[in-house]
Design a protein around this motif. Sequence first.
Motif, PDB file in Angstrom:
ATOM      1  N   CYS A  17      46.357   5.205  66.250  1.00 10.76           N
ATOM      2  CA  CYS A  17      46.284   5.100  68.244  1.00 10.76           C
ATOM      3  C   CYS A  17      46.018   3.606  67.961  1.00 10.76           C
ATOM      4  O   CYS A  17      44.353   3.667  68.463  1.00 10.76           O
ATOM      5  CB  CYS A  17      46.714   5.618  68.850  1.00 10.76           C
ATOM      6  SG  CYS A  17      46.267   5.378  70.308  1.00 10.76           S
ATOM      7  N   THR A  18      45.967   2.570  69.186  1.00  8.96           N
ATOM      8  CA  THR A  18      45.305   1.633  68.568  1.00  8.96           C
ATOM      9  C   THR A  18      45.084   1.897  70.448  1.00  8.96           C
ATOM     10  O   THR A  18      45.878   1.623  71.176  1.00  8.96           O
ATOM     11  CB  THR A  18      46.085  -0.074  68.463  1.00  8.96           C
ATOM     12  OG1 THR A  18      46.680  -0.439  67.847  1.00  8.96           O
ATOM     13  CG2 THR A  18      45.122  -0.471  68.684  1.00  8.96           C
ATOM     14  N   ARG A  23      41.098  -4.644  70.579  1.00  9.67           N
ATOM     15  CA  ARG A  23      41.595  -5.587  70.943  1.00  9.67           C
ATOM     16  C   ARG A  23      41.010  -6.366  71.880  1.00  9.67           C
ATOM     17  O   ARG A  23      39.942  -5.885  72.815  1.00  9.67           O
ATOM     18  CB  ARG A  23      42.382  -5.372  72.285  1.00  9.67           C
ATOM     19  CG  ARG A  23      43.862  -4.829  71.042  1.00  9.67           C
ATOM     20  CD  ARG A  23      44.347  -6.275  70.101  1.00  9.67           C
ATOM     21  NE  ARG A  23      45.213  -7.404  70.368  1.00  9.67           N
ATOM     22  CZ  ARG A  23      46.349  -7.305  69.886  1.00  9.67           C
ATOM     23  NH1 ARG A  23      46.811  -6.304  68.624  1.00  9.67           N
ATOM     24  NH2 ARG A  23      47.136  -8.452  70.367  1.00  9.67           N
ATOM     25  N   ALA A  79      50.420  -3.101  71.994  1.00 11.19           N
ATOM     26  CA  ALA A  79      49.820  -3.492  70.181  1.00 11.19           C
ATOM     27  C   ALA A  79      51.011  -2.559  69.413  1.00 11.19           C
ATOM     28  O   ALA A  79      52.279  -2.490  69.641  1.00 11.19           O
ATOM     29  CB  ALA A  79      49.507  -3.227  69.507  1.00 11.19           C
ATOM     30  N   ASP A  80      50.956  -1.540  68.776  1.00 13.42           N
ATOM     31  CA  ASP A  80      51.793  -0.640  67.978  1.00 13.42           C
ATOM     32  C   ASP A  80      51.505   0.854  68.937  1.00 13.42           C
ATOM     33  O   ASP A  80      53.016   1.489  68.153  1.00 13.42           O
ATOM     34  CB  ASP A  80      51.443  -0.313  66.611  1.00 13.42           C
ATOM     35  CG  ASP A  80      50.070   0.061  66.297  1.00 13.42           C
ATOM     36  OD1 ASP A  80      48.765   0.877  67.816  1.00 13.42           O
ATOM     37  OD2 ASP A  80      49.295   0.717  65.462  1.00 13.42           O
ATOM     38  N   ASN A  81      51.585   0.977  70.039  1.00 12.00           N
ATOM     39  CA  ASN A  81      51.840   1.982  70.921  1.00 12.00           C
ATOM     40  C   ASN A  81      53.248   2.174  71.003  1.00 12.00           C
ATOM     41  O   ASN A  81      54.011   1.187  71.844  1.00 12.00           O
ATOM     42  CB  ASN A  81      50.556   1.756  71.728  1.00 12.00           C
ATOM     43  CG  ASN A  81      49.816   2.595  71.298  1.00 12.00           C
ATOM     44  OD1 ASN A  81      49.217   3.846  70.360  1.00 12.00           O
ATOM     45  ND2 ASN A  81      48.143   1.513  71.388  1.00 12.00           N
ATOM     46  N   ARG A  82      53.805   3.338  71.018  1.00 10.14           N
ATOM     47  CA  ARG A  82      55.249   2.836  72.259  1.00 10.14           C
ATOM     48  C   ARG A  82      55.657   4.386  72.678  1.00 10.14           C
ATOM     49  O   ARG A  82      56.994   4.710  72.695  1.00 10.14           O
ATOM     50  CB  ARG A  82      56.435   3.368  70.205  1.00 10.14           C
ATOM     51  CG  ARG A  82      56.396   2.262  69.085  1.00 10.14           C
ATOM     52  CD  ARG A  82      57.048   1.229  69.143  1.00 10.14           C
ATOM     53  NE  ARG A  82      57.112   0.407  68.100  1.00 10.14           N
ATOM     54  CZ  ARG A  82      56.583  -0.822  68.538  1.00 10.14           C
ATOM     55  NH1 ARG A  82      55.129  -1.011  69.420  1.00 10.14           N
ATOM     56  NH2 ARG A  82      56.391  -2.186  67.311  1.00 10.14           N
ATOM     57  N   ASP A  93      58.238  -6.341  70.053  1.00  8.71           N
ATOM     58  CA  ASP A  93      57.106  -6.581  69.253  1.00  8.71           C
ATOM     59  C   ASP A  93      56.233  -7.343  69.602  1.00  8.71           C
ATOM     60  O   ASP A  93      55.079  -6.904  70.218  1.00  8.71           O
ATOM     61  CB  ASP A  93      57.207  -6.685  68.012  1.00  8.71           C
ATOM     62  CG  ASP A  93      57.680  -4.819  67.094  1.00  8.71           C
ATOM     63  OD1 ASP A  93      57.438  -4.240  67.960  1.00  8.71           O
ATOM     64  OD2 ASP A  93      57.592  -4.803  65.850  1.00  8.71           O
ATOM     65  N   ARG A  96      55.290  -6.560  73.296  1.00  8.86           N
ATOM     66  CA  ARG A  96      53.824  -5.721  72.680  1.00  8.86           C
ATOM     67  C   ARG A  96      52.197  -5.875  72.680  1.00  8.86           C
ATOM     68  O   ARG A  96      51.551  -5.476  72.744  1.00  8.86           O
ATOM     69  CB  ARG A  96      54.576  -3.852  72.137  1.00  8.86           C
ATOM     70  CG  ARG A  96      55.252  -3.148  72.649  1.00  8.86           C
ATOM     71  CD  ARG A  96      55.693  -2.122  72.045  1.00  8.86           C
ATOM     72  NE  ARG A  96      57.414  -1.546  72.241  1.00  8.86           N
ATOM     73  CZ  ARG A  96      56.779  -0.348  72.764  1.00  8.86           C
ATOM     74  NH1 ARG A  96      55.601   0.110  73.562  1.00  8.86           N
ATOM     75  NH2 ARG A  96      58.765   0.279  73.472  1.00  8.86           N
ATOM     76  N   GLN A  97      52.554  -6.970  71.729  1.00 12.54           N
ATOM     77  CA  GLN A  97      51.492  -7.634  71.418  1.00 12.54           C
ATOM     78  C   GLN A  97      50.830  -8.842  72.380  1.00 12.54           C
ATOM     79  O   GLN A  97      49.810  -8.534  72.864  1.00 12.54           O
ATOM     80  CB  GLN A  97      51.461  -8.635  70.184  1.00 12.54           C
ATOM     81  CG  GLN A  97      52.314  -7.646  68.969  1.00 12.54           C
ATOM     82  CD  GLN A  97      50.671  -6.997  68.290  1.00 12.54           C
ATOM     83  OE1 GLN A  97      49.844  -7.214  68.504  1.00 12.54           O
ATOM     84  NE2 GLN A  97      51.566  -5.834  67.649  1.00 12.54           N
TER      85      GLN A  97
END
Length: 108
Positions: A17-18, A23, A79-82, A93, A96-97
């Motif tokens: 998990c980021t 960041r 980011a890559d968390n969904r 995506d 989310r970024q």
Amino acid sequence: MKARLLLALMAVAAGGCTTLDDRTCPPDSKLTYESFGKGFFERECVWCHGGAKGQSARSFTTVESIRSQKERIFVNAAADNRAMPPGPDGPSDADRQRLAEWLACGAP
Ligand code: HEC
């Protein structure tokens, strides 16, 4: 034994998990609440996270409420968390970024 299994699972979850700490704010970032945050949250989150009227008591209707919960928002949706929003449809995506960048900059 049960506690140990739980700890192992938590380690796996954390590893994939980021988080907000991963960041940094790009110095040329132009995202603001007006240009990005407000529209993003109103489109993707507020119909559930609108306080009294939503499914969740957690409310993201003001920039202050978002800033004060930014770590939890990041690990659920940026980011890559969904994990949020629940279900297959959700922000792109790219969005989310953008959310990750905006939160890393302190949600200006
Ligand atoms: C379909 C309804 C729905 C949508 C859309 C939705 N959420 Fe949620 N969310 C929930 C529910 C239900 C919970 C669990 C109850 C709670 O914690 O308030 C939750 C919990 C959370 C939590 C707390 C969980 C934790 O681990 O800290 C965060 C943060 C969150 N949502 C962020 C978001 C963000 C950001 C969006 C938009 C990108 C979003 N949610 C969109 C329904 C939704």
